[in-house]
Design a protein around this motif. Sequence first.
Motif, short mmCIF file in Angstrom:
data_model
loop_
_atom_site.label_atom_id
_atom_site.label_comp_id
_atom_site.label_asym_id
_atom_site.label_seq_id
_atom_site.Cartn_x
_atom_site.Cartn_y
_atom_site.Cartn_z
N HIS A 103 -5.55 1.27 6.60
CA HIS A 103 -5.88 0.27 5.57
C HIS A 103 -5.22 0.64 4.24
O HIS A 103 -4.66 -0.23 3.55
N ASP A 104 -5.29 1.92 3.88
CA ASP A 104 -4.71 2.37 2.61
C ASP A 104 -3.20 2.12 2.56
O ASP A 104 -2.66 1.72 1.52
N VAL A 105 -2.52 2.37 3.67
CA VAL A 105 -1.07 2.18 3.71
C VAL A 105 -0.71 0.71 3.52
O VAL A 105 0.19 0.36 2.75
N VAL A 106 -1.42 -0.17 4.23
CA VAL A 106 -1.15 -1.60 4.12
C VAL A 106 -1.44 -2.10 2.70
O VAL A 106 -0.66 -2.87 2.12
N VAL A 107 -2.55 -1.64 2.13
CA VAL A 107 -2.91 -2.02 0.75
C VAL A 107 -1.85 -1.53 -0.22
O VAL A 107 -1.47 -2.25 -1.17
N TYR A 108 -1.35 -0.32 -0.01
CA TYR A 108 -0.34 0.24 -0.91
C TYR A 108 0.92 -0.62 -0.91
O TYR A 108 1.46 -0.96 -1.97
N PHE A 109 1.40 -0.98 0.27
CA PHE A 109 2.59 -1.83 0.36
C PHE A 109 2.33 -3.19 -0.28
O PHE A 109 3.21 -3.74 -0.96
N ALA A 110 1.14 -3.73 -0.08
CA ALA A 110 0.81 -5.03 -0.67
C ALA A 110 0.80 -4.95 -2.20
O ALA A 110 1.29 -5.85 -2.89
N LEU A 111 0.26 -3.84 -2.73
CA LEU A 111 0.22 -3.67 -4.18
C LEU A 111 1.63 -3.49 -4.75
O LEU A 111 1.95 -4.02 -5.82
N VAL A 112 2.48 -2.73 -4.07
CA VAL A 112 3.85 -2.54 -4.54
C VAL A 112 4.57 -3.88 -4.60
O VAL A 112 5.26 -4.21 -5.58
N PRO A 163 -5.09 4.97 20.35
CA PRO A 163 -5.17 5.77 19.12
C PRO A 163 -3.79 5.93 18.48
O PRO A 163 -2.77 6.04 19.17
N MET A 164 -3.77 5.93 17.17
CA MET A 164 -2.53 6.14 16.45
C MET A 164 -2.47 7.60 15.99
O MET A 164 -3.45 8.13 15.45
N LYS A 165 -1.33 8.24 16.22
CA LYS A 165 -1.17 9.63 15.84
C LYS A 165 0.09 9.83 15.02
O LYS A 165 1.08 9.13 15.20
N LEU A 166 0.02 10.80 14.14
CA LEU A 166 1.18 11.20 13.35
C LEU A 166 1.10 12.70 13.15
O LEU A 166 0.04 13.23 12.80
N PHE A 167 2.19 13.40 13.38
CA PHE A 167 2.19 14.86 13.35
C PHE A 167 1.22 15.43 14.38
O PHE A 167 0.68 16.53 14.19
N GLY A 168 0.95 14.67 15.43
CA GLY A 168 0.01 15.13 16.47
C GLY A 168 -1.44 14.98 16.08
O GLY A 168 -2.33 15.38 16.83
N LEU A 169 -1.70 14.40 14.91
CA LEU A 169 -3.08 14.24 14.43
C LEU A 169 -3.44 12.76 14.45
O LEU A 169 -2.59 11.90 14.19
N ILE A 223 7.01 8.85 4.52
CA ILE A 223 5.84 8.92 5.40
C ILE A 223 5.11 7.59 5.47
O ILE A 223 4.57 7.20 6.52
N ARG A 224 5.10 6.84 4.38
CA ARG A 224 4.40 5.55 4.40
C ARG A 224 5.15 4.53 5.25
O ARG A 224 4.52 3.69 5.91
N PHE A 225 6.46 4.58 5.22
CA PHE A 225 7.22 3.69 6.09
C PHE A 225 6.97 4.03 7.56
O PHE A 225 6.88 3.13 8.41
N MET A 226 6.85 5.31 7.86
CA MET A 226 6.55 5.71 9.23
C MET A 226 5.18 5.21 9.67
O MET A 226 5.01 4.70 10.78
N LEU A 227 4.20 5.34 8.78
CA LEU A 227 2.86 4.85 9.10
C LEU A 227 2.83 3.33 9.23
O LEU A 227 2.17 2.79 10.13
N LEU A 228 3.54 2.64 8.34
CA LEU A 228 3.57 1.18 8.41
C LEU A 228 4.20 0.71 9.72
O LEU A 228 3.71 -0.25 10.35
N ALA A 229 5.26 1.39 10.16
CA ALA A 229 5.89 1.02 11.43
C ALA A 229 4.93 1.18 12.59
O ALA A 229 4.87 0.34 13.50
N LYS A 230 4.13 2.24 12.56
CA LYS A 230 3.15 2.45 13.62
C LYS A 230 2.04 1.40 13.57
O LYS A 230 1.57 0.91 14.61
N VAL A 231 1.60 1.04 12.37
CA VAL A 231 0.57 0.01 12.23
C VAL A 231 1.08 -1.33 12.75
O VAL A 231 0.38 -2.03 13.49
N VAL A 232 2.30 -1.70 12.37
CA VAL A 232 2.88 -2.97 12.82
C VAL A 232 3.02 -2.99 14.34
O VAL A 232 2.69 -3.98 15.01
N ARG A 233 3.53 -1.89 14.89
CA ARG A 233 3.70 -1.83 16.34
C ARG A 233 2.36 -1.97 17.05
O ARG A 233 2.26 -2.67 18.08
N LEU A 234 1.32 -1.34 16.53
CA LEU A 234 0.00 -1.43 17.14
C LEU A 234 -0.56 -2.85 17.06
O LEU A 234 -1.16 -3.36 18.02
N GLU A 235 -0.35 -3.49 15.91
CA GLU A 235 -0.88 -4.85 15.74
C GLU A 235 -0.12 -5.84 16.61
O GLU A 235 -0.70 -6.81 17.11
#
Length: 533
Positions: free
Chosen positions: A426-435, A412-418, A388-400
């Motif tokens: 921000h949390d997803v990007v920070v998580y990848f940066a920390l890893v 607006p960014m949506k996932l699972f229709g939400l 799920i985090r890779f899916m979110l990161l792909a959406k964030v990158v595409r939007l940026e």
Amino acid sequence: MNWPLLCRLLGLLAMLVGGSMTLSLPWAFPFAGQVEHVETRGAIGLVSSIALSLLTGGGLWWYGRNAGKDTILRKEALAVVGLGWILAGVLGALPLYLSGSYRKYYPDAPELNVRVTVADALFESVSGFSTTGASVLDELEDPRAVPRCVMFWRSFTHWLGGMGIIVLFVAILGQLGAGGKALMRREVPGPISEAVRPRVQEHALTMWLIYVTLSAIAALVYSLEGMSLYDALCHSFGTLATGGFSTYNDSVGHFGPLIQWTVILFMFLAGVNFSLYYLVLRGTPRLGEGKVWGRLKLVFGDPEFRVYVAILLIATGLLFTYLLTRRQYDSVVEEFRHAAFMSVAITTTTGFGTEDYTQWGESAKGLIFLLMFCGGCSGSTAGGIKVIRFMLLAKVVRLEVEKAFRPNVVRPMKLFGLPVDRDLRHDVVVYFALVLTLFVGGWYALCLLEPGDQWAAHDDVPGAQAEKLIDCASAVASCLNNIGPGLGKLGPAENYSDFAAGSKLLLTVLMLLGRLELFAILVLFAPRFWRVN
């Protein structure tokens, strides 16, 4: 920080761990192939560990006995999860250490035997609870090296850690109320809100019921396919927890093709979001849809599940192509089985093995290394970063990227229709940066801590130091993502036995960080976290 409340909860957790050890005691009775005095030593170690766990838990509970009605706030929830896993790791190490087990055992040369040290026992215990499956034990099959009852406890730590000891804790102590929700959020973290939000205790009990049911089915099927009861239980613990501890040096490669295909199936199921199982059990198909079709749509309609399946299919196809090109095995069916097994084992972070994949060529090893950073679905027992985090990161990158040439567009960014809010992005990007930071920092620290004894015999061989760098990198990736085996000298045919004590402690911390998805451990190092207000 509410110290009495924290001590009370940690005390209950310690008693839960101690009570769980009693389930390993029946295996101390002599069976065929066991050495009686070794099992007696193992039973003494287990009983001593149970007593110490109960005494520790009782003392902590007594200190906080008057805090039973206090509310568990966010800080206390984080502290219970972080310190609870550390405490479980320490207590879980006691049976292996107090039983006088051997890390290296040579029947014909007793002077070369090496007993399990404190660092070894802690590494093995945390590896079990965190479902990493990395090991320092060289002789799994010799009953004189490690007592059978202690080996069972070693596998059982996988099962306790798979769904999470805190989830079990919440399921048992339903009176935690809102505090239980805080504990659940830290123990089974996920980057998005779950589609199903029943009461916390009901949710915890349902998840554990599904977990227990799948484990029992796996153990039953393994037994019917030829495993002994002992092996069936130990391997079902490792499979459903996506752990990887086996009772044989050859891991699942010790068994035939039928069992290996069965293990593939249950590893796949363990990597699926357990909330989907809840939806299938409780969901109602739409009007006009059959029950089976309606429930299948609930599963295959989940975007994360579809991506998870796609990753496994692509990885299997690539590995199969590599093996087919090299003609690694005698038949196409055998090559496909090994490719499918390793794809599922590494992606779900189970870490079981059937063959030594370090002999498959550089392209195959490179793909396996990349799969170490993937992981299963959110809400599963798998480790890793999660699909799920890779899916979110792909959406964030595409939007940026779109904002780079359309700065005024608000999309607006949506996932699972939400909708996905900015905080989650921000949390997803920070998580990848920390890893990435922890991987690079841990790799460099491991290179400094490791004296190079494992590679000393090859110092005069060109590329020996490069081999050390690659092996250390794979060790960090494997432990941080709770995989187990690595590359080179840490492949399925080897283990972490020869690492220095400091290296093992570093890797132990990385296993905890990966299992608790970083923050529940990192906050423990923040001084302001421990202030009373």
